[in-house]
Design an enzyme around this catalytic site. Structure first.
Site, short mmCIF file in Angstrom:
data_model
loop_
_atom_site.label_atom_id
_atom_site.label_comp_id
_atom_site.label_asym_id
_atom_site.label_seq_id
_atom_site.Cartn_x
_atom_site.Cartn_y
_atom_site.Cartn_z
N LYS A 73 -3.53 -1.33 -9.31
CA LYS A 73 -3.23 -2.38 -10.31
C LYS A 73 -2.99 -1.83 -11.72
O LYS A 73 -3.29 -2.47 -12.72
CB LYS A 73 -4.36 -3.44 -10.35
CG LYS A 73 -4.52 -4.10 -9.04
CD LYS A 73 -3.28 -4.86 -8.65
CE LYS A 73 -3.10 -4.90 -7.17
NZ LYS A 73 -1.74 -5.23 -6.77
N THR A 77 3.90 -0.52 -9.05
CA THR A 77 5.17 -1.11 -8.63
C THR A 77 6.25 -0.81 -9.67
O THR A 77 7.39 -0.48 -9.33
CB THR A 77 5.00 -2.65 -8.48
OG1 THR A 77 3.79 -2.91 -7.80
CG2 THR A 77 6.17 -3.27 -7.76
N HIS A 139 -3.00 6.38 -4.25
CA HIS A 139 -4.08 5.98 -5.16
C HIS A 139 -5.24 7.00 -5.08
O HIS A 139 -6.31 6.75 -5.63
CB HIS A 139 -4.62 4.60 -4.79
CG HIS A 139 -3.72 3.44 -5.13
ND1 HIS A 139 -2.99 3.35 -6.30
CD2 HIS A 139 -3.47 2.29 -4.47
CE1 HIS A 139 -2.33 2.20 -6.31
NE2 HIS A 139 -2.59 1.55 -5.22
P1 PAP Z 1 -0.72 -1.89 -6.68
O1 PAP Z 1 -1.83 -1.03 -7.17
O2 PAP Z 1 -1.16 -2.89 -5.63
O3 PAP Z 1 0.49 -1.14 -6.27
P2 PAP Z 1 0.37 -2.38 -9.26
O4 PAP Z 1 1.84 -2.48 -9.17
O5 PAP Z 1 -0.21 -1.09 -9.71
O6 PAP Z 1 -0.29 -2.85 -7.90
O7 PAP Z 1 -0.17 -3.45 -10.29
C1 PAP Z 1 0.29 -4.75 -10.41
C2 PAP Z 1 0.34 -5.05 -11.89
O8 PAP Z 1 1.54 -4.50 -12.45
C3 PAP Z 1 0.40 -6.56 -12.16
O9 PAP Z 1 -0.26 -6.70 -13.41
P3 PAP Z 1 -0.93 -8.08 -13.89
O10 PAP Z 1 -1.73 -8.60 -12.73
O11 PAP Z 1 -1.78 -7.73 -15.07
O12 PAP Z 1 0.19 -8.97 -14.25
C4 PAP Z 1 1.89 -6.78 -12.27
O13 PAP Z 1 2.23 -7.97 -12.95
C5 PAP Z 1 2.31 -5.54 -13.03
N1 PAP Z 1 3.74 -5.25 -12.84
C6 PAP Z 1 4.44 -5.25 -11.69
N2 PAP Z 1 5.73 -4.98 -11.91
C7 PAP Z 1 5.87 -4.81 -13.24
C8 PAP Z 1 6.98 -4.53 -14.09
N3 PAP Z 1 8.19 -4.38 -13.60
N4 PAP Z 1 6.74 -4.42 -15.41
C9 PAP Z 1 5.49 -4.59 -15.92
N5 PAP Z 1 4.40 -4.86 -15.18
C10 PAP Z 1 4.59 -4.97 -13.85
#
Ligand code: PAP
Length: 327
Positions: A73, A77, A139
């Protein structure tokens, strides 16, 4: 939930006799989702530990491999999308054929231990052979990852994010994929585990420190990036990433607006609006849209009490003491 209903990474049905023996010698604990054990300083659910070991034993690195690493998180992505867009930019003049339009970034850049080596101890890597460099993600903390990379001249990009935002993001994600309401009680128990360090991939401070130290010792091989800097200075950070990955922008590309085009392609609004991300699912049945939420810095302020804020801040400050790392 029965074992079969749990996502595969949380289950305990894929463990070899050898790993069972190992687990019995490791520190163990459990959280609301399952049993955890601490291997090389990091907490894993049992099937994921098996996948980590499969990776360490069987992965055959190539010299040009790139690994995108993060604590869950932290913007994985986004980092995956940006890296794919950078490395593929010369191949996709026609924007309609871009891989990001037909798959989620997690489908294009698989995780070693929650995808490839979770499905099989010897996954088929032939689909990567035509693309050089190969892009993977993880991770795992750096020392565990390095065992699988053996002595290859790997390139690793680590994306670090404020711990409180990573916690809130994880809370939302967990509630969403378990189809629970976003309950405060779940946050409170996750908060306690997070602070104790006992939780999937925790403790976050040791995780970040492993890559921080790695980036200081070996800056050519380990790039330490921050989610917050990507938000505040996206152009500069994208150029930094491109240089590290060995595909810097040319003057012509900069003049033609390529930096901005990639940032727009990979923006949260654009990616989350694509059909594949609105309706698709990962192989573990996670809705692609669960990976996109607000994408804001400091969203934790809407959920954590002052007491919670102080507790996390104090723990992290204490754990990072003497390291020069702050997050
Ligand atoms: P993962 O560890 O399951 O792969 P990951 O992608 O690291 O997840 O984290 C998701 C976070 O990245 C979300 O944050 P939030 O809950 O605080 O909103 C998600 O919204 C954010 N995120 C995903 N894609 C993007 C993007 N293109 N630009 C900025 N933030 C993003």
């Amino acid at each position: 939930m029965t074992q079969n209903e749990l996502p595969m990474n949380l289950r305990e049905d894929n463990i070899s006799e050898e790993t069972k023996k190992l687990i019995s010698s490791l520190p163990s604990d459990k959280d609301a989702q399952g049993k955890l054990c601490k291997y090389q300083g990091c907490w894993y659910y049992y099937n994921t530990l098996q996948a980590v070991i499969n990776f360490q034993e069987n992965f055959q690195p190539q010299n040009t491999d790139i690994v995108l690493a993060s604590f869950p998180k932290s913007g994985t992505t986004w980092l995956k999308a940006l890296s794919v867009a950078l490395l593929e930019r010369s191949k996709h003049d026609d924007p309609l054929t871009h891989p990001l339009l037909s798959d989620n970034p997690h489908g294009i850049v698989p995780f070693f231990e929650i995808d490839m080596y979770l499905k099989s101890s010897t996954p088929d890597l032939t689909k990567f052979s035509s693309s050089s460099p190969r892009l993977f993600s993880t991770h795992m903390p750096l020392h565990t990852l390095k065992e699988g990379l053996k002595d290859s001249p790997f390139k690793i990009v680590y994306l670090c994010r404020n711990a409180k935002d990573a916690l809130i993001s994880r809370w939302y994600f967990r509630c969403k994929y378990q189809k629970n309401e976003v309950a405060r009680s779940i946050l409170e128990s996750m908060f306690e585990s997070f602070c104790s360090g006992v939780g999937f991939y925790g403790p976050i401070w040791d995780h970040a420190l492993s890559y921080w130290r790695g980036s200081l010792e070996n800056p050519k091989n380990v790039l330490f990036m921050r989610y917050e800097e990507l938000k505040t200075e996206p152009c500069a950070q994208l150029k930094r990433l491109a240089e590290f990955l060995g595909c810097p922008f040319t003057k012509e590309e900069e003049e033609s607006g390529m930096v901005e085009k990639i940032l727009e392609l990979c923006s949260l609004d654009n990616l989350s609006g694509l059909e594949v991300n609105k309706t698709g699912k990962t192989w573990m049945n996670v809705d692609h849209n669960s990976y996109f939420r607000k994408g804001e810095v400091g969203d934790w302020k809407n959920y954590l009490t002052l007491e919670m804020e102080n507790k996390i801040d104090m723990i992290i400050e204490e754990k990072l003491k003497g390291s020069d790392l702050k997050f």
